[in-house]
Design a protein around this motif. Sequence first.
Motif, short mmCIF file in Angstrom:
data_model
loop_
_atom_site.label_atom_id
_atom_site.label_comp_id
_atom_site.label_asym_id
_atom_site.label_seq_id
_atom_site.Cartn_x
_atom_site.Cartn_y
_atom_site.Cartn_z
N PHE A 103 -3.77 -32.09 -53.17
CA PHE A 103 -4.70 -31.72 -54.32
C PHE A 103 -6.09 -31.91 -54.14
CE2 PHE A 103 -2.50 -31.35 -58.70
CZ PHE A 103 -3.35 -30.34 -59.10
N PHE A 104 -6.62 -33.02 -53.54
CA PHE A 104 -7.98 -33.23 -53.35
C PHE A 104 -8.35 -32.23 -52.29
CE2 PHE A 104 -7.31 -38.08 -54.50
CZ PHE A 104 -7.44 -37.76 -56.00
N ALA A 105 -7.54 -32.06 -51.01
CA ALA A 105 -7.91 -31.28 -50.16
C ALA A 105 -8.39 -29.81 -50.71
CB ALA A 105 -7.07 -31.33 -49.05
N ALA A 106 -7.34 -29.47 -51.43
CA ALA A 106 -7.28 -28.06 -52.14
C ALA A 106 -8.69 -27.91 -53.16
CB ALA A 106 -6.25 -27.69 -52.89
N TYR A 107 -9.16 -28.68 -53.75
CA TYR A 107 -10.30 -28.94 -54.49
C TYR A 107 -11.27 -28.79 -53.61
CZ TYR A 107 -14.22 -30.77 -57.53
OH TYR A 107 -15.33 -30.97 -58.11
N ALA A 108 -11.49 -29.55 -52.49
CA ALA A 108 -12.64 -29.60 -51.81
C ALA A 108 -12.85 -28.31 -50.95
CB ALA A 108 -12.57 -30.73 -50.76
N PHE A 109 -11.71 -27.48 -50.53
CA PHE A 109 -11.94 -26.41 -49.66
C PHE A 109 -12.08 -25.35 -50.79
CE2 PHE A 109 -10.47 -28.69 -46.38
CZ PHE A 109 -11.21 -28.24 -45.18
N THR A 110 -11.49 -25.19 -51.96
CA THR A 110 -11.82 -24.25 -53.04
C THR A 110 -13.25 -24.35 -53.14
OG1 THR A 110 -9.53 -24.54 -53.95
CG2 THR A 110 -11.18 -23.24 -55.24
N ARG A 111 -13.85 -25.43 -53.40
CA ARG A 111 -15.23 -25.53 -53.80
C ARG A 111 -15.97 -24.93 -52.71
NH1 ARG A 111 -19.30 -28.65 -52.04
NH2 ARG A 111 -21.09 -29.19 -53.51
N ALA A 112 -15.77 -25.35 -51.65
CA ALA A 112 -16.58 -24.71 -50.56
C ALA A 112 -16.92 -23.24 -50.54
CB ALA A 112 -15.85 -25.25 -48.91
N ASN A 113 -15.85 -22.49 -51.26
CA ASN A 113 -16.20 -21.06 -51.23
C ASN A 113 -16.74 -20.81 -52.89
OD1 ASN A 113 -15.06 -20.51 -48.58
ND2 ASN A 113 -13.02 -20.80 -49.81
N ASN A 114 -16.92 -21.69 -53.54
CA ASN A 114 -17.43 -21.42 -54.88
C ASN A 114 -18.54 -22.55 -55.40
OD1 ASN A 114 -15.50 -19.33 -56.22
ND2 ASN A 114 -14.28 -20.87 -55.00
N ILE A 115 -19.44 -22.84 -54.45
CA ILE A 115 -20.31 -23.98 -54.47
C ILE A 115 -21.37 -24.01 -55.75
CG2 ILE A 115 -22.27 -25.47 -53.67
CD1 ILE A 115 -21.04 -24.76 -51.09
N GLU A 116 -21.74 -22.99 -55.97
CA GLU A 116 -22.57 -22.97 -57.28
C GLU A 116 -21.78 -22.89 -58.71
OE1 GLU A 116 -25.03 -19.48 -57.16
OE2 GLU A 116 -26.19 -20.25 -55.15
N LEU A 117 -20.65 -22.28 -58.73
CA LEU A 117 -19.83 -22.30 -59.92
C LEU A 117 -19.47 -23.84 -59.94
CD1 LEU A 117 -17.92 -20.84 -61.93
CD2 LEU A 117 -16.15 -21.38 -60.24
N PHE A 118 -18.65 -24.41 -58.95
CA PHE A 118 -18.43 -25.75 -58.94
C PHE A 118 -19.38 -26.61 -59.58
CE2 PHE A 118 -13.87 -26.72 -57.49
CZ PHE A 118 -13.53 -25.41 -57.39
#
Lengths: 200, 93
Positions: free
Chosen positions: A40-55
């Motif tokens: 779950f943590f890894a999925a969060y971190a890699f999803t954020r990498a593609n949506n940094i401003e939004l996150f």
Amino acid sequence: MEQDTLPAIATPPDDTGPRLAGDLAIWFFILAELLAFGVFFAAYAFTRANNIELFDAEQAALNRNAGALNTVLLLTASYFVVRAVQAAEHSLSQPCARWLLAAIACGAGFLVVKMFEYAAAFEHNISLSSSPFHMFYLSLTFFHFMHVILGMVILVAMWNGARQGRYRPGEMNGIETGAAYWHMVDLVWLILFPLVYVIH
Amino acid sequence: MSSDVHGTPRRATLLWATLIVATLLTWGMGALGATGKGAIAALAAISFWKGAVIILDFMALRHAPALWRMLTLGWMILVWVVIAIAYIKGMPQ
């Protein structure tokens, strides 16, 4: 509560080698839980990498004070559980029960703070589908929330056992098993809090 | 028969106090808006240290067979390495 010194253990230990505190089965369960949260943590971190401003923008709107308060509550609950186990190790059933009750109060405090946080989020129309960040924020924290509830059920069972004088040297498996589960719930939050509420 | 693997109340209280201070540090870094590689490294280090206290002392794995320490501390290292890779990947080149 009682002072910081405890009477000597009633019966001297008869083993000095390594010992896993608690039932072996709970440790396999804990490993499975850690793996699930890790994914779950890894999925969060890699999803954020593609949506940094939004996150980053939506993370900034989270109630970091509530997150920090909840960290303090969980850590304190874990500390109280340790004191309960130490009391049981010295056959002090009533102090053990009181420490567990204090831990239950902290766990309940965590749940109350989290529910206020969720209520505020829902007031702002935040839902699983409102954004990738909110999907992770709600699902990750709710997955953890459910673990806290299970941990509370286990703490209440331990409290009941302590009141009946069930835990003492040689009869530590029940309380150590429940304590290990509760500490796992705390351990996971120690990564979840900085990851979701702070790091950007 | 259980051996005395759970330490002393005094040690537990001291560790709890340091965990609370570390939490306030994390919260303070968030309030100051700390960002970048240095901040992430510091926050990861604080989180790792807190987790190690929970694993070694509160879970009493300090006194368990080494395999259990390797699995749990190894899990924490792996999680932070993966998070670090993802965050570095997302940083402006």
